[in-house]
Design a protein around this motif. Sequence first.
Motif, short mmCIF file in Angstrom:
data_model
loop_
_atom_site.label_atom_id
_atom_site.label_comp_id
_atom_site.label_asym_id
_atom_site.label_seq_id
_atom_site.Cartn_x
_atom_site.Cartn_y
_atom_site.Cartn_z
N ASN A 60 0.82 -1.20 0.00
CA ASN A 60 0.00 0.00 0.00
C ASN A 60 0.86 1.26 0.00
O ASN A 60 1.99 1.26 0.50
N THR A 61 0.30 2.32 -0.52
CA THR A 61 1.00 3.61 -0.52
C THR A 61 1.42 3.97 0.91
O THR A 61 0.59 3.98 1.82
N GLY A 62 2.69 4.26 1.07
CA GLY A 62 3.21 4.67 2.37
C GLY A 62 3.73 3.53 3.21
O GLY A 62 4.28 3.77 4.29
N ASP A 63 3.59 2.28 2.76
CA ASP A 63 4.10 1.14 3.52
C ASP A 63 5.53 0.78 3.16
O ASP A 63 6.12 -0.10 3.79
N ARG A 64 6.06 1.41 2.15
CA ARG A 64 7.44 1.18 1.77
C ARG A 64 7.93 2.37 0.96
O ARG A 64 7.13 3.06 0.31
N ILE A 65 9.21 2.65 1.00
CA ILE A 65 9.80 3.72 0.20
C ILE A 65 10.00 3.18 -1.21
O ILE A 65 10.76 2.24 -1.42
N THR A 66 9.33 3.78 -2.16
CA THR A 66 9.34 3.24 -3.52
C THR A 66 10.65 3.58 -4.23
O THR A 66 11.10 4.72 -4.23
N SER A 67 11.22 2.58 -4.87
CA SER A 67 12.47 2.76 -5.61
C SER A 67 12.20 3.39 -6.97
O SER A 67 11.05 3.43 -7.44
N HIS A 68 13.26 3.85 -7.62
CA HIS A 68 13.12 4.43 -8.94
C HIS A 68 12.55 3.44 -9.96
O HIS A 68 11.60 3.77 -10.70
N PRO A 69 13.07 2.19 -10.03
CA PRO A 69 12.48 1.25 -11.00
C PRO A 69 11.01 0.97 -10.73
O PRO A 69 10.21 0.86 -11.67
N ASP A 70 10.64 0.85 -9.46
CA ASP A 70 9.24 0.58 -9.14
C ASP A 70 8.36 1.79 -9.44
O ASP A 70 7.20 1.64 -9.86
N MET A 71 8.88 2.98 -9.22
CA MET A 71 8.13 4.18 -9.58
C MET A 71 7.85 4.19 -11.07
O MET A 71 6.72 4.46 -11.52
N LEU A 72 8.89 3.90 -11.89
CA LEU A 72 8.69 3.84 -13.33
C LEU A 72 7.64 2.79 -13.70
O LEU A 72 6.77 3.02 -14.55
N ARG A 73 7.75 1.64 -13.05
CA ARG A 73 6.83 0.55 -13.34
C ARG A 73 5.39 0.97 -13.06
O ARG A 73 4.46 0.66 -13.83
N TYR A 74 5.20 1.71 -11.98
CA TYR A 74 3.84 2.10 -11.65
C TYR A 74 3.28 3.12 -12.64
O TYR A 74 2.14 2.98 -13.11
N PHE A 75 4.06 4.11 -13.00
CA PHE A 75 3.55 5.11 -13.94
C PHE A 75 3.36 4.50 -15.33
O PHE A 75 2.45 4.91 -16.07
N GLU A 76 4.17 3.55 -15.69
CA GLU A 76 3.96 2.85 -16.96
C GLU A 76 2.64 2.07 -16.92
O GLU A 76 1.91 2.01 -17.92
N ALA A 77 2.35 1.50 -15.74
CA ALA A 77 1.08 0.77 -15.60
C ALA A 77 -0.11 1.72 -15.72
O ALA A 77 -1.13 1.38 -16.33
N LEU A 78 0.01 2.92 -15.13
CA LEU A 78 -1.08 3.90 -15.26
C LEU A 78 -1.25 4.32 -16.71
O LEU A 78 -2.39 4.46 -17.21
N ALA A 79 -0.15 4.56 -17.41
CA ALA A 79 -0.23 4.98 -18.81
C ALA A 79 -0.85 3.89 -19.67
O ALA A 79 -1.58 4.18 -20.63
N GLU A 80 -0.58 2.63 -19.33
CA GLU A 80 -1.16 1.53 -20.08
C GLU A 80 -2.65 1.38 -19.78
O GLU A 80 -3.45 1.09 -20.68
N ALA A 81 -3.02 1.61 -18.52
CA ALA A 81 -4.42 1.44 -18.13
C ALA A 81 -5.31 2.58 -18.62
O ALA A 81 -6.50 2.36 -18.87
#
Length: 903
Positions: free
Chosen positions: A57-78
Motif C-alpha cells: 500500500n501507498t506509504g508502507d514502503r519507500i518506492t524505488s526508482h524502477p518501481d516508480m517507473l513501473r507504476y507510472f507505466e502501468a497507469l499509462a497503459e491502463a
Amino acid sequence: MTIKKLFTVSALATALMLAPATMAAPYSDTPDTQRQMWPGATYKQSIPSVKDVLGYNTGDRITSHPDMLRYFEALAEAAPNQVKLVKYAQTWEGRDLIYVAIGSPEHIANLDAFSENMNRLADPRETSKADAKKLIQSTPSSVWLEHSVHGNEISSTDAAMMTAYHLLAAQNDPLVNKVMDNTLVFIDPLQNPDGRSRFIANYYSMVGLEDSADRLSVDQNEPWPRGRSNHYLFDMNRDWLAITQPETAGRIDALNHYKPTIVIDLHEMGGDSSYFFVPSASPINPHMQKAQLDNNDLIGRNNAKHFDRFGFDYFTREVYDAFYPGYGDSWPTFYGASAATYEVASTRGMAYRTTDGHVALFREPVQKHFVASMATLETAADNREKILGDFYQYSVNAIDMGKKDDERTFIIPATTDRAGSHRLATLMAQHGVEVTQASEAFKACGNRYSEGAYIIDTAQPRGRFVKTTFTQQVDMSADFIKEQERRRGRKLRDQIYDVTAWSLPLLFNIETVSCDDGLSVKGSLVAADDKLKGNVENADASVAYIVPWGDAAAGRFLTAALREGIHLKSADEAFTLDDKRAFPAGSLIIEVKANDGDIQQRIEGIAADTGALVTGVDTSWVVDGPSFGSRGTPRMVAPKIAMAWDSPTSSLSAGSTRFILERQFNYPVTAIRSDMLASRNLNHYQVIILPSGFYQGALGERGAANLKSWVNQGGVLITLGSATAFVAGSEAGLLDASMEYALNQDGMSPDETADHRGHVDGSLIKDKSHLIQRIENEKRSPDYVAGALANVEVDQEHWLTAGVNPNVVSMVVGNDIYAPIKLDAGKNLAWFKGGDELLASGYLWKENQKQMAYKPYLMYQPSGNGMVISFTQDPSSRAFMDGLNVMMLNAVFRGAAHATPYR
C-alpha cells in the motif's frame, strides 16, 4: 522444537534475501481503512493501485526508482487517453527521468496544441489582448508538481503516485472531476533518481528486525554523502541558474515547452516541524509580480482549508523565502508562473520519533503532500481564467517595464574571453531568453561595438529574468535588512536563508554594458546548443602552435592535449615574437618538432572540439618575454589528481570540484577516502585537492605529517574554502597563515579573571549596549555571511595567476578570514579589495566588510620540491563561478608543471 527452530532460521534467511519490505514492518500492519489517503474515496478497479502493481500500500514502503517507473507505466497503459508519459532526461548514472501529463481525454489529445497556446499567451508581441482573451477562455489551467529533487526527501515520490492514482481512479469525486475538466496536471515524480537510489540502498541495507524510529539509530543517520544530492553531489535545487546538470537541463526544457501556470516543488524538512506552504517568508525577489504573489496567497488559503479539514498543522511566511531565482520554485516565476515550495516534516525512513514522543510514520508525510497537491489542483481549477490572465499580463508588464527601464539593453562585447561570453549567451538562451549576436559593428550606449557582440533587450517576455540575473545588485527590502541588523545586535541568528547575490556577469567575470537604448542591429538569435567555433590560423606552421591562455576554451585544449600525450609548454609571462605578435602569460606552446608528424591534424581536431583559437608560427624568436627554451616556459605534465572524498569533506564542494574538472574540462580525478591521506603512500599522485571540509579531527597530526612529506617530495596540495583551516597555522605546519578572530572592541570590559574565591572585580554596566559588549566573547569568529559576491584583486606577476584577469569576483560564504601570509613563507596572490570596492553584490555585515579588506583570497607557499596552494573561499561553489575556472586550472596544471618531484 528443533525442527521449528531450524524453520525459523531458514525463514529469516529467506526474508533477508527478499525485498526489504518483507524484512521490517512494525509500522505497516494497520487496517486498510487507516491507510486511506482520502477518506471516503472509492476507486475504479480498471486503474491499478500501488498495491496492485508493486505489492504494497501507498506509504508502507519507500518506492524505488524502477518501481516508480513501473507504476507510472502501468497507469499509462491502463488509461492511455488520460495519461501521457514522457522521458525528458537521463541522469549521470543512466536512470531515466520522466514526467506524466494527466487530464481529460480531450486535454491529453490536444497536448501539443496546449503547448502552442501557452507559448502564444507568453508572447504578447504576437498575441493581441483580444486573441489572448479567446485563448484564456478555451485553454485549461496547468499545474506542474515537482517531487524529490533532494533524493533523501523521500515522501513526495510516493505522494506523486497517490496523486496520479487518485486523479485517474477516484469515482464521483467533485474535486477530481473539476480538476480534470479545467486543468492539465503534470507530475514529475522523481527529480533525483541517483540520490534516492543511494538513500534507499543505504536504508534497506541497514534496517534490522524492525524499522527504528530512534533518531540515534543507523536508520535515521545516512553516511556521507547522503542521498540529498545527485551523482556529482549537486544540490540540484540550487542548479536552476547555472544549469550544470542534465536533470536540470531536461526540466527547464520541459517547462519552457509547456509553461505551466502553477509550479509546486515538494520537499521535506526536519522531522520535528509540521508543514510549510505559501505565502513565502521575506525577502521576496523584487522582480516578481504582485499578481503571482496574490495567486500564491489563494493557493495557501485553499491548502489551509483542506489541512484544517484533515487536522494537519502547518505554517506560512517563515524560513522559506522567494529571493534567489535559481530554485525550482522561483525559476518558473520568471516566465510568468505562480510557483511555491512545500515542505513537510520528514521521517527519513519508515518512522521517526519526534521530540514530543510522537512516532511519525512514513505514510503521514506522503498523505500531507498528496492532500496539499489536491488542494493546489483545486485552486488552479477554480481560478483558471484569473491565473491564465495573470500569466498573459506578466509578459505584457515585462515588455512594458523593459521599454521604460534605464537598463533596457545589456550588451556583452566581443571580448578576449570568447568562451565565457559564449557560455553566458547560450546559457541565457537555454533559460528561454532571446539573445542576439550582432553580425555587424554597431554603436550603442555611447560606445562602438564590433561584430560578434551579444545583445539582450529586456523588453521581451523574459525581461524580468534578465533583470534579476544581469543586474549587479538585487536588493532585499529595507525592512528585512533592518530586522536582520536588529537581530544581530541582539546576538540572534539572522533569517537570511541563502545567498544574497548571483549576478551572472559577475560570476562569469564577463564585462557587460547596459543603457536605456532600444537597438535594431543585424544579427541572429543565439540557440542554447550553439557550439563555440575553434580555429587554427596558419595550420601548416613549421615551428609551433600557440594557444592564448585565459579562457575555458584554452583550458579544454590543454586537458585534451595532455590526455593525447602531446608535448607542450606554457609561458609564465607574456611574450612577443619577432613578427610583433604578442601572447598573454600562460599561453600554450606546442612545438612541431617535439611532437609526431601528424601534429597538425591533432591540433586542428582539438581546436574544433574545444572552440580554442590557435596560431601557427614559423619562428621561435622572442623579442620580449621568455623564449620557448627558457625556464620560464616549463613543460606541462599530465598530473594524476586525487581528491579527498568521504567525511569530513563537504560533499557539495567535492562534487562541484570534481564536476568542473571532469565534465567541464574532461580531465579525470581519482576520489580517495579522506582517512587514507593520513597513512597511505601518496606518491602516485602529483596533485591532491582538499575540497571544503573540516579535516583537523579526521587527519590530525599524522595526516598533516604525511601530506607534508608528500608535498616536500614534489606534490601540489590545493585546499578550497574551509579546508584551508586544516593546513594553516602551526599545528599542521603546511601553510604559514592564521585565521583571524573577529575584530576586538578595545577597553570594553575590566579584567574578569576570578580570584581564589571565585570573585571578579566590580564594574558598572551603563546601558543595554554595554551589557551586550560585556557578554561578548573576546575571541570569537566573525559573524557568518550567508553568501555575497566580493571583488578580488589579482597579482599579475606570478605564474600561478597567468591569464587571470586583474580583477575577479568570488562568492563569500561563512566567516573564515585569514591574516596575510608572510613573504618569507609564501605569497598572497589574490586578495579582497578594500573599502567601498570590496562588495560586488549582495549584503555583507559592515564588520565583515571592514575586516576582509585586503585579506588573502589565494595563497601560495613552496615547500621542498612541492607547494601548497590555498583558496580561502571555495571557487567551485555550485559550479557557477566560471570566472574563476582559469585560476583553478592554473593551480592544478601550472602547479604540477612548476613542482619538481624526483623523477
